[in-house]
Enzyme design. Structure first.
Site, PDB file in Angstrom:
ATOM      1  N   ASP A  84      41.042  38.638  39.164  1.00 35.60           N
ATOM      2  CA  ASP A  84      42.362  38.931  38.281  1.00 35.60           C
ATOM      3  C   ASP A  84      42.566  38.814  36.857  1.00 35.60           C
ATOM      4  O   ASP A  84      42.677  38.068  36.295  1.00 35.60           O
ATOM      5  CB  ASP A  84      43.568  39.295  39.090  1.00 35.60           C
ATOM      6  CG  ASP A  84      43.947  40.193  39.064  1.00 35.60           C
ATOM      7  OD1 ASP A  84      44.418  41.171  38.296  1.00 35.60           O
ATOM      8  OD2 ASP A  84      45.350  40.481  39.687  1.00 35.60           O
TER       9      ASP A  84
HETATM   10  C1  LIG Z   1      28.220  41.126  38.659  1.00 37.75           C
HETATM   11  C2  LIG Z   1      29.767  40.805  38.220  1.00 37.75           C
HETATM   12  C3  LIG Z   1      30.020  40.305  39.956  1.00 37.75           C
HETATM   13  C4  LIG Z   1      30.858  41.717  37.764  1.00 37.75           C
HETATM   14  C5  LIG Z   1      32.254  41.316  37.958  1.00 37.75           C
HETATM   15  C6  LIG Z   1      32.765  41.980  36.902  1.00 37.75           C
HETATM   16  C7  LIG Z   1      34.690  41.806  36.745  1.00 37.75           C
HETATM   17  C8  LIG Z   1      35.108  40.592  35.878  1.00 37.75           C
HETATM   18  C9  LIG Z   1      35.376  42.358  37.326  1.00 37.75           C
HETATM   19  C10 LIG Z   1      36.333  42.899  37.666  1.00 37.75           C
HETATM   20  C11 LIG Z   1      36.848  43.732  37.869  1.00 37.75           C
HETATM   21  C12 LIG Z   1      38.448  44.200  38.720  1.00 37.75           C
HETATM   22  C13 LIG Z   1      38.505  45.524  39.139  1.00 37.75           C
HETATM   23  C14 LIG Z   1      39.068  43.167  37.977  1.00 37.75           C
HETATM   24  C15 LIG Z   1      40.916  43.739  38.810  1.00 37.75           C
HETATM   25  O1  LIG Z   1      42.014  43.792  38.055  1.00 37.75           O
HETATM   26  P1  LIG Z   1      41.346  43.658  36.274  1.00 37.75           P
HETATM   27  O2  LIG Z   1      40.906  42.307  36.079  1.00 37.75           O
HETATM   28  O3  LIG Z   1      40.484  44.962  36.039  1.00 37.75           O
HETATM   29  O4  LIG Z   1      42.824  44.009  35.100  1.00 37.75           O
HETATM   30  P2  LIG Z   1      44.011  43.207  35.008  1.00 37.75           P
HETATM   31  O5  LIG Z   1      44.672  42.809  34.214  1.00 37.75           O
HETATM   32  O6  LIG Z   1      45.090  44.556  35.140  1.00 37.75           O
HETATM   33  O7  LIG Z   1      45.135  42.360  36.760  1.00 37.75           O
END
Ligand SMILES: CC(C)=CCC/C(C)=C/CC/C(C)=C/COP(=O)(O)OP(=O)(O)O
Length: 308
Positions: A84
């Site tokens: 996150d």
């Molecule tokens: C290939 C692979 C495994 C890639 C992973 C890429 C990655 C880091 C994905 C995280 C996706 C995600 C929806 C995170 C949660 O909130 P947020 O980080 O979007 O935002 P927030 O700051 O609002 O919590």
């Protein structure tokens, strides 16, 4: 895999902790041998080493290079991560969201390398929840193309490093090119055994339990099993994590200071130790992982028993 067979033999020889029959020809467990439930070990001092993963990591013990703060016998076998804070990391720096996710992918690469080096057998990453479709389309598209690029870039490295990839979640809703790449990744890495990398994409823990219930209900209806046969082992075998030798994480890490599970591995986290980091995911590096593992190694895992 040899170590999985070894564990399953140990499991089959300790039948008194499970209510279901252990014959591998039994229709209840004909598709896959039962996975090891933490309770089975927790109640049996004779196999207490397995509880800590020693037997499991012996196969590659020579190659495990641990920092001095960590004890090999207390290493988790399965670590799960809710990554996150990527958008917040980008916003704090005045950067576009895409750069937050790119930085997040760098942190993923780093963590995979550390898990391989430190002898962790399974790493499960929550990359995209089924609720994430509600985000702006442009953001979803960015994430999908980043997943595709990352997977494409890393496939050869995974093969070289002995990393097996699996996906949990409904990948049929992903772009076709990504689905094809995922299929290729699963096929080309299926013999690898150093680290099992499980990526949860379009995943919902509640949905996973629902689909397991539906499959089991159908088996009852078809007369394959009776209602009294349903137990936690049977349910676990119908969950999407049935592709993993150690389906239940020992340690769950969530970054960015949020204290919730967000529909991730709801069944499988029943006995996991939880570690919440204030770092945003792109800043989660070796020092932060080490802190999480040191914290894990200080926990007393009791599974409901009295403390010693
Ligand atoms: C290939 C692979 C495994 C890639 C992973 C890429 C990655 C880091 C994905 C995280 C996706 C995600 C929806 C995170 C949660 O909130 P947020 O980080 O979007 O935002 P927030 O700051 O609002 O919590």
């Amino acid at each position: 895999m040899a170590f999985s067979l070894q564990l399953q033999q140990i499991f089959l020889s300790h039948t008194r902790f499970c209510s279901q029959p252990k014959s591998i020809t039994n229709p209840l467990i004909s598709l896959k041998l039962p996975s090891i439930h933490p309770l089975a070990f927790a109640q049996n001092a004779a196999v207490s080493n397995i509880d800590t993963g020693v037997a499991a990591i012996d196969a590659s013990a020579d190659e495990v290079l641990l920092p001095p703060q960590l004890k090999r016998e207390l290493m988790p076998k399965h670590v799960a991560v809710i990554m996150d804070g990527n958008r917040r990391w980008a916003k704090m720096r005045g950067l576009p969201v895409a750069l937050g996710y790119e930085a997040g992918i760098r942190a993923v690469r780093n963590l995979i390398e550390l898990c391989g080096k430190w002898g962790i057998r399974v790493l499960t990453l929550f990359a995209f929840s089924s609720d994430n479709w509600l985000r702006p389309k442009v953001e979803v598209d960015i994430l999908m193309s980043l997943f595709e690029r990352a997977l494409n870039d890393e496939l050869e490295n995974f093969a070289r490093a002995g990393i097996q990839i699996s996906i949990i979640g409904d990948s049929s809703k992903l772009p076709k090119s990504l689905q094809d790449l995922i299929d290729k990744g699963i096929n080309t890495t299926k013999q690898n055994s150093r680290l099992h990398l499980v990526v949860a994409v379009n995943y919902s823990g509640q949905h996973d339990v629902v689909q397991a219930c539906q499959t089991i209900a159908q088996k009852v209806k078809d007369g394959i099993i009776e209602t009294k046969d349903i137990n936690s082992f049977l349910i676990e075998q119908e969950l999407q994590t049935n592709c993993i030798d150690f389906p239940c994480p020992d340690l769950l890490i969530r970054t960015s200071g949020e204290l919730r599970l967000s529909n991730f591995l709801l069944w499988q986290l029943a006995y996991a130790e939880l570690f919440f980091s204030h770092s945003h995911w792109p800043d989660f590096g070796e020092a932060e992982f080490l802190e999480a593992l040191c914290s894990f190694q200080q926990r007393q895992r009791r599974y409901g028993r009295q403390s010693s």
